[in-house]
Design a protein around this motif. Structure first.
Motif, mmCIF file in Angstrom:
data_model
loop_
_atom_site.group_PDB
_atom_site.id
_atom_site.type_symbol
_atom_site.label_atom_id
_atom_site.label_comp_id
_atom_site.label_asym_id
_atom_site.label_seq_id
_atom_site.Cartn_x
_atom_site.Cartn_y
_atom_site.Cartn_z
ATOM 1 N N TRP A 193 -2.961 -23.583 -46.686
ATOM 2 C CA TRP A 193 -4.089 -23.602 -47.618
ATOM 3 C C TRP A 193 -5.391 -24.012 -46.938
ATOM 4 C CZ3 TRP A 193 -3.437 -21.088 -51.904
ATOM 5 C CH2 TRP A 193 -2.158 -20.973 -52.449
ATOM 6 N N GLY A 194 -5.302 -24.775 -45.881
ATOM 7 C CA GLY A 194 -6.514 -25.190 -45.184
ATOM 8 C C GLY A 194 -6.910 -24.289 -44.040
ATOM 9 N N MET B 106 -18.728 -33.067 -31.747
ATOM 10 C CA MET B 106 -17.959 -34.168 -31.158
ATOM 11 C C MET B 106 -17.852 -35.318 -32.155
ATOM 12 S SD MET B 106 -19.005 -36.708 -28.000
ATOM 13 C CE MET B 106 -20.332 -37.408 -28.994
ATOM 14 N N LEU B 107 -18.958 -35.658 -32.798
ATOM 15 C CA LEU B 107 -18.952 -36.753 -33.776
ATOM 16 C C LEU B 107 -18.082 -36.411 -34.980
ATOM 17 C CD1 LEU B 107 -22.752 -37.720 -33.666
ATOM 18 C CD2 LEU B 107 -20.840 -38.879 -32.540
ATOM 19 N N ILE B 108 -18.124 -35.147 -35.401
ATOM 20 C CA ILE B 108 -17.274 -34.723 -36.522
ATOM 21 C C ILE B 108 -15.803 -34.860 -36.146
ATOM 22 C CG2 ILE B 108 -16.568 -32.755 -37.930
ATOM 23 C CD1 ILE B 108 -19.496 -31.785 -37.771
ATOM 24 N N SER B 109 -15.442 -34.437 -34.936
ATOM 25 C CA SER B 109 -14.049 -34.532 -34.481
ATOM 26 C C SER B 109 -13.590 -35.977 -34.418
ATOM 27 C CB SER B 109 -13.891 -33.866 -33.108
ATOM 28 O OG SER B 109 -14.106 -32.478 -33.193
ATOM 29 N N LEU B 110 -14.434 -36.852 -33.890
ATOM 30 C CA LEU B 110 -14.072 -38.266 -33.813
ATOM 31 C C LEU B 110 -13.908 -38.866 -35.208
ATOM 32 C CD1 LEU B 110 -16.419 -39.448 -30.913
ATOM 33 C CD2 LEU B 110 -13.924 -39.261 -30.831
ATOM 34 N N GLY C 201 0.785 -33.445 -43.816
ATOM 35 C CA GLY C 201 0.195 -32.168 -44.199
ATOM 36 C C GLY C 201 -0.974 -32.332 -45.146
ATOM 37 N N TRP C 202 -0.829 -33.204 -46.156
ATOM 38 C CA TRP C 202 -1.929 -33.460 -47.087
ATOM 39 C C TRP C 202 -3.127 -34.082 -46.377
ATOM 40 C CZ3 TRP C 202 -2.767 -31.344 -51.511
ATOM 41 C CH2 TRP C 202 -1.709 -30.928 -52.322
ATOM 42 N N SER C 203 -2.864 -35.014 -45.478
ATOM 43 C CA SER C 203 -3.952 -35.644 -44.741
ATOM 44 C C SER C 203 -4.698 -34.619 -43.885
ATOM 45 C CB SER C 203 -3.401 -36.760 -43.847
ATOM 46 O OG SER C 203 -4.440 -37.353 -43.089
ATOM 47 N N THR C 204 -3.935 -33.746 -43.218
ATOM 48 C CA THR C 204 -4.564 -32.701 -42.407
ATOM 49 C C THR C 204 -5.409 -31.790 -43.265
ATOM 50 O OG1 THR C 204 -2.702 -32.751 -40.843
ATOM 51 C CG2 THR C 204 -4.117 -30.789 -40.815
ATOM 52 N N LEU C 205 -4.900 -31.451 -44.441
ATOM 53 C CA LEU C 205 -5.635 -30.589 -45.362
ATOM 54 C C LEU C 205 -6.961 -31.240 -45.780
ATOM 55 C CD1 LEU C 205 -5.257 -27.869 -46.806
ATOM 56 C CD2 LEU C 205 -4.185 -29.099 -48.688
ATOM 57 N N ILE D 255 -8.719 -33.671 -44.113
ATOM 58 C CA ILE D 255 -9.695 -33.806 -43.012
ATOM 59 C C ILE D 255 -10.234 -32.450 -42.572
ATOM 60 C CG2 ILE D 255 -8.656 -35.965 -42.229
ATOM 61 C CD1 ILE D 255 -7.643 -34.356 -39.774
ATOM 62 N N VAL D 256 -9.445 -31.386 -42.749
ATOM 63 C CA VAL D 256 -9.947 -30.038 -42.466
ATOM 64 C C VAL D 256 -11.133 -29.733 -43.388
ATOM 65 C CG1 VAL D 256 -9.389 -27.599 -42.866
ATOM 66 C CG2 VAL D 256 -7.892 -29.008 -41.451
ATOM 67 N N GLY D 257 -10.983 -30.075 -44.677
ATOM 68 C CA GLY D 257 -12.077 -29.869 -45.609
ATOM 69 C C GLY D 257 -13.293 -30.705 -45.275
ATOM 70 N N VAL D 258 -13.057 -31.971 -44.916
ATOM 71 C CA VAL D 258 -14.169 -32.855 -44.541
ATOM 72 C C VAL D 258 -14.885 -32.321 -43.305
ATOM 73 C CG1 VAL D 258 -14.750 -35.163 -43.685
ATOM 74 C CG2 VAL D 258 -13.138 -34.901 -45.589
ATOM 75 N N GLY D 259 -14.113 -31.897 -42.313
ATOM 76 C CA GLY D 259 -14.710 -31.379 -41.084
ATOM 77 C C GLY D 259 -15.558 -30.156 -41.334
ATOM 78 N N PHE D 260 -15.046 -29.227 -42.144
ATOM 79 C CA PHE D 260 -15.819 -28.019 -42.428
ATOM 80 C C PHE D 260 -17.102 -28.351 -43.185
ATOM 81 C CE2 PHE D 260 -16.964 -24.739 -45.534
ATOM 82 C CZ PHE D 260 -17.343 -23.731 -44.663
#
Length: 454
Positions: free
Chosen positions: A144-145, A169-173, A202-206, A208-213
């Motif tokens: 989904w992400g 870089m700051l977003i990744s950190l 999996g939920w956590s990855t989903l 942070i993917v949204g936050v990063g984008f």
């Protein structure tokens, strides 16, 4: 007329090295932060349950392979934008980025379907029903992400082409730092609900993917440096000429990524017959290899941007200077860290395992890893420099020949031929494949630069 390198090459080369180094180090940090996500998942699930740990290992491997193959295609936006920037055609950059967004959304469809219905991939491995069920649930969440991941990867490649690597870089950190407590809470049930195990990761990855984008998109929208490009001022529908160029460049790049990744990940499957001790020792050295590769890769991405800009501006001396600076920086650092790896092999392996037999296998393989660092740096920078020149098909063929033909095919022969070298045969063949790739890609790059002088 033949362009000549000015007499002031030495100081200008030093200045170019500094440009690439300033661009490369945030890329390196961002990549290491991304690697940290899987390390966090492994560490947290290692203290939760064996089935969940196995699920994240299998599912994570599939997820990374899918992302890297798609990201290779999306990296085509980097040479396209770098050429436009170098040529001063800034009014066309917004359309190029938006066409790359369309490519990302189209790629997300088969990628998501593969993640949600992974039967062909899971059929290749034998696993317990509980592990398979957890792996499927984990992949289903990550699917989904995936569209947001691919859009973010497009933004990342675009920003690197223009030299804007620090914000990402700051977003990744930040997202990696968020993932640690969030994943822990969800895995262990410290969020007010039941323990979720691998699904919590999996939920956590989903999330942070949204936050990063969202952070990447906000930078795109609000950056004063990018404002003159009007990147989101007017939305462009699919433009087939631009899409064809992106796909012409990107599909070979994506396949090259897949070849290079699979050439190393498949070794673990091929040596399973050797037993758990050998596989574990191989895995330790493979992790070190992945870590060390981030260094020439970051330099190579920065070099691509500099070569692409110079090519767009038809600056022959600038192209050669960028290639030379990238080579000097990458090879120098790789030789340094290769030497440190050779010198500190025992303590490094000892920190990864307390099993003497596993450590013996790993220490025996470290020499191959240290030996090929120079050639890995050369082939990586040469390959990305060719991408900066918009040449991707021939490098794809070279990668396939070297990594699948020599690396995997030759590795099988050395490992199980006569005399059989075992797992060391694969590492010896991998070293040989990188030497050959360095020679062929370096030679191709030299011919391309020579041809552009005429």
């Amino acid at each position: 007329m033949t362009a000549s390198v000015p007499a002031s090459t030495a100081p200008r080369l030093g200045e170019e090295i500094r440009h690439i180094a300033r661009h490369a180090w945030p890329i390196l940090v961002a990549q290491l932060a991304s690697m940290g996500l899987m390390l966090i998942d492994t560490a947290l699930l290692g203290h939760y349950g064996a089935a969940d740990l196995a699920a994240v290992a299998i599912g994570g491997g599939i997820y990374i392979a899918v992302i890297m193959a798609c990201a290779g295609v999306l990296q085509a936006v980097a040479p396209v934008v770098a050429h436009l920037h170098g040529a001063g055609r800034h009014g066309e950059i917004a359309a190029a980025l938006q066409q790359a967004f369309w490519v990302a959304l189209v790629l997300a469809v088969p990628a998501c379907l593969l993640m949600r219905f992974p039967d062909p991939l899971l059929a290749m491995a034998t696993m317990e029903p509980a592990v398979e069920a957890k792996t499927r649930a984990y992949l289903d969440l990550l699917a989904w992400g995936l569209p947001l991941v691919l859009l973010y990867r497009t933004l990342f490649a675009f920003a690197n082409a223009l030299g804007h690597s620090r914000p990402f870089m700051l977003i990744s950190l930040a997202t990696t730092a968020l993932h640690l407590p969030l994943s822990w809470c969800l895995i262990q049930g410290r969020w007010g609900g039941p323990p979720l195990g691998v699904e919590g990761t999996g939920w956590s990855t989903l999330i942070i993917v949204g936050v990063g984008f969202l952070c990447g998109f906000a930078y795109l929208r609000r950056s004063a440096a990018l404002a003159p490009l009007a990147l989101l001022g007017r939305w462009h529908r699919p433009q087939w000429a631009r899409l064809r160029e992106l796909l012409r460049l990107g599909l070979p790049m994506g396949f090259s990524n897949l070849v290079e990744i699979s050439a190393f990940t498949l070794i673990a499957l091929f040596i399973a017959r050797e037993g758990a001790t050998v596989v574990a020792g191989h895995r330790i050295v493979a992790n070190l290899a992945a870590l060390l590769y981030m260094l020439p890769l970051a330099v190579a991405i920065a070099t691509l941007a500099r070569v692409g800009r110079a090519a767009g501006a038809r600056d022959q001396a600038g192209m050669e200077r960028a290639v030379g600076a990238g080579m000097v920086l990458a090879t120098g650092l790789s030789l340094l860290f290769g030497g440190l790896l050779w010198w500190g092999a025992g303590p490094l392996v000892g920190a990864a395992t307390g099993d003497g037999r596993v450590a013996a296998v790993a220490v025996g393989l470290v020499g191959y890893l240290a030996a090929y660092q120079l050639f890995d740096a050369i082939q990586t920078v040469a390959g990305f420099s060719l991408r900066g020149c918009k040449i991707t098909f021939l490098p794809m063929l070279i990668h396939t020949l070297c990594f699948w033909g020599v690396g995997l095919g030759g590795g099988w022969w050395l490992a199980y031929g006569s005399p059989a070298m075992g797992v060391a045969g694969y590492w010896a063949a991998s070293a040989a494949s990188l030497v050959l790739a360095a020679v062929l890609l370096g030679g191709l790059l030299w011919r391309v630069l020579a041809a552009t002088r005429e």
